[in-house]
Design an enzyme around this catalytic site. Structure first.
Site, PDB file in Angstrom:
ATOM      1  N   HIS A 128      -1.657   4.392   3.032  1.00  0.00           N
ATOM      2  CA  HIS A 128      -2.526   5.554   2.841  1.00  0.00           C
ATOM      3  C   HIS A 128      -1.998   6.784   3.592  1.00  0.00           C
ATOM      4  O   HIS A 128      -2.507   7.888   3.376  1.00  0.00           O
ATOM      5  CB  HIS A 128      -3.948   5.243   3.309  1.00  0.00           C
ATOM      6  CG  HIS A 128      -4.778   4.555   2.273  1.00  0.00           C
ATOM      7  ND1 HIS A 128      -4.947   5.040   0.996  1.00  0.00           N
ATOM      8  CD2 HIS A 128      -5.493   3.398   2.324  1.00  0.00           C
ATOM      9  CE1 HIS A 128      -5.734   4.226   0.306  1.00  0.00           C
ATOM     10  NE2 HIS A 128      -6.067   3.218   1.087  1.00  0.00           N
ATOM     11  N   GLU A 146      -3.297   0.172   5.141  1.00  0.00           N
ATOM     12  CA  GLU A 146      -3.702   1.458   5.717  1.00  0.00           C
ATOM     13  C   GLU A 146      -2.504   2.366   5.954  1.00  0.00           C
ATOM     14  O   GLU A 146      -2.605   3.588   5.818  1.00  0.00           O
ATOM     15  CB  GLU A 146      -4.473   1.243   7.018  1.00  0.00           C
ATOM     16  CG  GLU A 146      -5.754   0.420   6.876  1.00  0.00           C
ATOM     17  CD  GLU A 146      -6.672   0.938   5.780  1.00  0.00           C
ATOM     18  OE1 GLU A 146      -6.681   2.165   5.534  1.00  0.00           O
ATOM     19  OE2 GLU A 146      -7.371   0.120   5.164  1.00  0.00           O
TER      20      GLU A 146
END
Length: 318
Positions: free
Chosen positions: A218, A215
């Protein structure tokens, strides 16, 4: 005489809704002052997560007109007045660990690192108060934030995340997959699946930490292209290398052993999210809206089966 109309702003704090009535010319600064006066939460402890935009607001608050926020969803990220009152003065009680105290524990921690630790971090930790034992979830999130490998990687890549929170497994589960992580607006909010599907325990720490690495990547790349995967792998290697106080130790270049942690089944990365039971990294996944719709259908089906006295079929493999 000029008539001043009022505007009502409703926000959610710790699972409870609060409505504030203010003049329509008021701004986010005025809302913060009303929150402090009504809920006894000083402005310095307040953060407002406003969706779909403008996102996370932190003190000092901008003079954003409340008229632009009338129909927005607003979440107040702050401790309660009771939580604040329970913190005794430092002379009578040892305060929670802080960045400055960590610096005192290590003579080699210079002022620049102190500044970096305060800047490149997860600024708010948010367990879900309506799920069992939120204090345990908070401790899990704190463990991630204080993980030496995570801290070093975030400083190296200059990652600053507004909110690190847990996700409700029921809202991110379908009959074929389970979402493990989500990143909203490149680090505005990161959600991690901490709990088991039955809410009776927590998942393997290193699996969750690996999800967090995904994550964090990202924050830079939205698509699952080669650059994204190279960065994800780089962050994972850095986190494992710099985790000097972790319970695990390297057995080989790729295998790690950590005592006392349960194993979970493996899966694939799909649809921009880390998903257990996915079809693999190269195949498209469901959009978030589609996944949530399927999860809602699944919950309704289970509720109907439960109310009918029958057993729910198709249980998940562990």
């Amino acid at each position: 005489m000029t008539t001043v109309n009022n505007i009502e702003i409703t926000l959610t704090h710790q699972g409870k809704s609060h409505t504030f009535t203010l003049p329509e010319t008021s701004t986010a600064v005025d809302l913060s002052a009303s929150i402090e006066a009504t809920l006894s939460i000083p402005a310095t402890f307040q953060k407002l997560l406003i969706t779909p935009s403008p996102g996370l607001l932190k003190p000092p608050f901008p003079p954003l007109p409340l008229s632009t926020l009338h129909s927005r969803k607003i979440l107040l990220l702050a401790p309660t007045a009771k939580d604040l009152a329970s913190v005794a003065p430092p002379s009578s009680r040892t305060p929670p660990p802080t960045v400055k105290q960590s610096a005192k524990a290590s003579r080699h921690l210079d002022h620049q690192r102190i500044k970096d630790l305060a800047t490149y971090t997860f600024h708010t930790l948010l367990p879900l108060p309506f799920l069992p034992n939120p204090s345990r979830s908070l401790a899990f999130l704190e463990r991630l934030r204080s993980d030496p490998g995570i801290q070093t990687a975030m400083i190296r890549h200059k990652f600053s995340v507004g909110v690190l929170t847990e996700m409700d497994p029921a809202q991110h589960t379908t009959h074929s997959s389970r979402t493990l992580g989500l990143n909203r607006n490149k680090g505005e909010v990161i959600e991690l699946r901490l709990r088991t599907d039955a809410y009776d325990g927590y998942r393997n720490y290193k699996i969750i930490r690996k999800t967090l690495c995904h994550e964090l990547a990202h924050n830079v790349f939205g698509e699952h292209d080669r650059q994204f995967w190279d960065l994800t792998n780089q962050i994972e290697r850095e986190v494992e290398r710099d985790d000097w106080k972790g319970g695990g130790r390297p057995l080989t270049d790729e295998v790690f052993y950590e005592p006392g942690e349960e194993e979970v089944d493996g899966g694939g990365w799909t649809g921009g999210q880390f998903v257990l039971g996915g079809a693999g990294a190269n195949q498209g996944g469901l959009s978030r809206r589609e996944a949530m719709a399927k999860a809602a259908e699944e919950r309704i089906r289970r509720q109907k089966e439960a109310s009918g006295g029958g057993e729910s079929g198709g249980g998940e493999a562990s």
